[in-house]
Design an enzyme around this catalytic site. Sequence first.
Site, PDB file in Angstrom:
ATOM      1  CB  SER A  50      -0.963   0.007   1.200  1.00 50.12           C
ATOM      2  OG  SER A  50      -2.029  -0.897   0.990  1.00 50.12           O
TER       3      SER A  50
ATOM      4  CE  LYS B 243      -4.630   1.788  -0.391  1.00 47.16           C
ATOM      5  NZ  LYS B 243      -4.046   0.455  -0.234  1.00 47.16           N
TER       6      LYS B 243
ATOM      7  CB  SER C 140      -4.262   1.191   4.037  1.00 41.61           C
ATOM      8  OG  SER C 140      -3.420   0.969   2.936  1.00 41.61           O
TER       9      SER C 140
END
Length: 499
Positions: A179, A182, A237
Amino acid sequence: MTQLHTPKASRNQETGRLSFMASVSPPRFRLRPRGGVPGATSHPVACTFSSVPAPKKTVRRSLLVTSAALSSLALTAPAALAAPSPSTSPSPSASASPSPSASASPSPSASASPSATPPANMSSVGGTRLGQPGTQVDLGSGAPVIPKDITARSWIVADAESGEVLAAHNAHWRLPPASTMKMLFADTVLPKFPRSEKHKVVPADLAGMGAGSSMVGIKEGETYTVHDLWLGVFLRSGNDAVHVLSAMNGGVDNTVKEMNEHAEELQALDTNVVTPDGYDAPRQVSSAYDLTLFARSGLQKKDFREYCSTVRAKFPGETKKGKKGKSVRESFEIQNTNRLLSGDSDVPVYQGIAGVKNGNTTNAGATFTGVAERNGRVLLVTVMNPSKDEHNEVYKETAKLFDWGFQAAGKARAVGELVPPKSAAQASAQPGANASAGQAGGGDSSTVPRTKAAAEESSGGMGIAFAITGGLLVLLAAAAFLVNRRWPLPDLVRRRPRP
């Protein structure tokens, strides 16, 4: 919506050290005003140093006047003086690996699982030593040694403002990012939608998410603001929040394409995006070096800084029928999963921490990029996949590298640098940049007068125009050099440990 521990200053208009710099984010496609959510409140947290003032207005005004004069000359100057046309090289597609000519690294493996050892030849972006396997550090007098108990496959410690890499370990090893991808998603998409814009979620928005994805709890048929969705991305997340924002941005495929294009602009050539949320996928890779570039770019945006430094917030829940038949929508609290920011039983809040993003998947293991400040110095640390199997190990190793970096700053010699975006690098490489660099460093300052004198000796008016234009180019190149040799960050939100 009431947010807790959200930096007040980060929602202000961009001020301070970056107020004069152009954004490296893609341009907004919608000409709509940005604004806060009505009724939102925040609680400022104590800072550890005061902000550095922006450059004097007279400097910016002179640059504007110079730019205007150059633009007017360009209208009448011969075609030979025109700026070169932009590159026609194709942007990377959603599934293509970075251009091999731009990096010494081999193409990402078709398998999502990384190799056991780093390749012998990795990218040399930022310096040749960063492309070498193993730990790269140049200890000066009084610099402490690197902590011996760092087990991550790849890591990097860099000065966020100067861009100097103080130490690194397999910095360009292409690994699954989880993640932390991101950060690139946010840096690409965040500027496009005002935070007050609302979106009603339909089933197609949530289609295609991987099994076991982290979720913030978005419900079909409910309406959320863009502000809500970004809180879900950064704090929890939430892959569901990423997919909704991707749907608003023209779909997942379009978003992946734009992320790859933005990674190329940032010179993050180890990165190949396949899913916008960082979920494990074949050929989806990044590196500690690239993740650090994403964080550095994102932190120049006030909304990015706010979201990544928010500890906890209220998130809209599901609409239900009340006792009197009225629809009632309650909210629930979400907390940031960045343990250096929110703390945990075995990890205290790190002094000076201000974000950025964590991740964890089967193939990637634990990954994390953090930014922290101490005694006026801002450091970025990225850690990818520690081999030590302990709870919160990625945060523990990050904290140790932060401690080392703050102690070694000013003593350890740089082993590389965080490169600026392509556009900034090209600006500093325009004709006259070398002459301006010499002036900035105390070299010969007579370049412009000599150019004007030569123009006066020429017989034609066009010669004068050439000379003036050349002088203006030198001035603009000097300004570009001074701006781009350092890429400072605006005042961040610094946090002290909780009592």
